[in-house]
Design a protein around this motif. Sequence first.
Motif, mmCIF file in Angstrom:
data_model
loop_
_atom_site.group_PDB
_atom_site.id
_atom_site.type_symbol
_atom_site.label_atom_id
_atom_site.label_comp_id
_atom_site.label_asym_id
_atom_site.label_seq_id
_atom_site.Cartn_x
_atom_site.Cartn_y
_atom_site.Cartn_z
ATOM 1 N N ASN A 74 0.708 -1.108 -0.052
ATOM 2 C CA ASN A 74 0.094 -0.129 0.066
ATOM 3 C C ASN A 74 0.892 1.138 0.079
ATOM 4 O O ASN A 74 1.559 1.680 1.077
ATOM 5 N N LYS A 105 0.433 4.420 -0.038
ATOM 6 C CA LYS A 105 0.028 5.792 0.947
ATOM 7 C C LYS A 105 0.558 5.269 2.360
ATOM 8 O O LYS A 105 1.042 6.193 3.116
ATOM 9 N N MET A 150 -6.687 -5.616 2.334
ATOM 10 C CA MET A 150 -7.636 -4.965 1.440
ATOM 11 C C MET A 150 -8.385 -4.189 2.138
ATOM 12 O O MET A 150 -8.964 -3.218 1.341
ATOM 13 N N SER A 151 -8.396 -3.924 3.203
ATOM 14 C CA SER A 151 -9.077 -3.177 4.044
ATOM 15 C C SER A 151 -8.266 -1.964 4.711
ATOM 16 O O SER A 151 -9.039 -0.953 5.400
ATOM 17 N N GLY A 152 -7.082 -1.900 4.386
ATOM 18 C CA GLY A 152 -6.221 -0.943 4.418
ATOM 19 C C GLY A 152 -5.631 -0.780 5.903
ATOM 20 O O GLY A 152 -5.052 -0.160 6.380
ATOM 21 N N ALA A 173 -7.090 -5.429 -5.112
ATOM 22 C CA ALA A 173 -6.299 -4.217 -4.498
ATOM 23 C C ALA A 173 -6.486 -3.050 -4.705
ATOM 24 O O ALA A 173 -6.786 -2.174 -4.079
ATOM 25 N N ARG A 174 -6.336 -2.892 -6.045
ATOM 26 C CA ARG A 174 -6.486 -1.448 -6.841
ATOM 27 C C ARG A 174 -8.033 -0.859 -6.447
ATOM 28 O O ARG A 174 -8.408 0.150 -5.993
ATOM 29 N N LEU A 230 -8.164 -0.239 -2.706
ATOM 30 C CA LEU A 230 -7.196 0.778 -2.115
ATOM 31 C C LEU A 230 -7.024 2.054 -2.741
ATOM 32 O O LEU A 230 -6.460 3.040 -2.701
ATOM 33 N N ASN A 290 -2.526 3.108 -5.914
ATOM 34 C CA ASN A 290 -2.085 3.003 -4.602
ATOM 35 C C ASN A 290 -1.340 1.639 -4.166
ATOM 36 O O ASN A 290 -1.082 1.423 -3.255
ATOM 37 N N VAL A 291 -1.059 0.818 -5.221
ATOM 38 C CA VAL A 291 -0.717 -0.514 -5.174
ATOM 39 C C VAL A 291 0.483 -0.758 -6.022
ATOM 40 O O VAL A 291 0.608 -0.485 -6.994
#
Length: 422
Positions: free
Chosen positions: A158, A160, A265-267, A283-284, A287, A291-292
Amino acid sequence: MVRFGKASAALSAAVLCISSAAACGGGPESGAAKKLVVWDPIATYGESPKMDKIYRKMIAEIDRRFEAKHPGVQIDHKSFGYDGYPQRIASAVAANAAPDIAWDWNDTNWKITLPLDDRLSEQQKKDLTLLDQSVVSAKDGKIHVLPWGTYQGIWVYNKKLFQQAGIGVPKTQQDFLGACDALNRKGITPSKVSFGAPNWLNRLDAVYAGQLVGDISKWNRQGVPFNGREYKAATRQLLKTFGHRCWGSHPESKGTPGDHDQAFMSGKSAMLYARSSVPLDEARQALGKDNVGVFLQPALPGGKPNMDASMGLGASIMSTAKNKDLAWKYISFYTEAAQQELAWRTVQQLPNNTKVKLNSADPVWRKLLEWAADRQFHVGAWPVNPEESQAYERMTPDVVTGRMSVDDFLKKVQDAREKTRG
């Protein structure tokens, strides 16, 4: 080899010699049944319900194509769980109830499957990657599993969360440990992994050791010991990650199914180790498109970045198969370009056939395709037979919780290796 997950992230192609029965091992067997019974060890193909559905649809389509190409042939395809799968096959042989074809990730059942070397065309040998790596525990040194795809064990991250922690992509083990420390300081779980069940420690240990074991073929022939310098150093480096809290709270627990993927997946976690398929689209969507990212396993001291590039799955022909030539045509069919391209389009399974020319404008997928074609990446240092796997699994909880030292752990796994060496 536990793979899995090992379901798939990669599939590829080679136009094999199935159009010529003579080239592929003789003519049709008189009176042979037109039904092929196929078993696989993937009760759940994908790593999410959505991916599972897509993967199953793809497999059904490939089987349908084979039936269309061979009128009168019926494919009876059954899926089972991974645990105990080699023993299930052996028991079925003993009970005269074995399938014609069994998918697997290695050749632990080599005594009851056919060697395929003489059936391979020169073109197949030239085009298909991973053929040599499919020989793991077969004491006759023959190819008993025809790989029909490759998966790559890589990290997904991730961006970010990495930026929040002020870190870049880790390229060394020291970088990785530092990334875990920085993420934890920000209250971010580096990667949610539950090691109470054996598969995760085994999975990552195989990748770590794969960097340091110089000749993976020698390892697969049981010529390198578990308690030797290379594997011991790798395992100690893996256990260092526990001290840096790389795996979230209570990594010694068994966790819940899918907790690794769900946390990412939930950040809630910053990194996901893609054990088989790379869930990039999922994932994209969860998120953010930009960001992946992905990265290889960082380099250990004395090693270099790597991935466990193994066959996504392969197929063996049982010695008791009623129609061995038809069975060969079937397992070859899966490696053809059309099937490999279908797998890329549907589940982004990467090719292990150099004749499949795939490209992508997407920078991440392009990188994955480049890695798939790079022959420097190879299978990790997995246990090579059920006895080794069972010894490893039995003691995993003790070494994870510190009740057993690395030296004792690896000595006992090596004892299992010594008992099974040919």
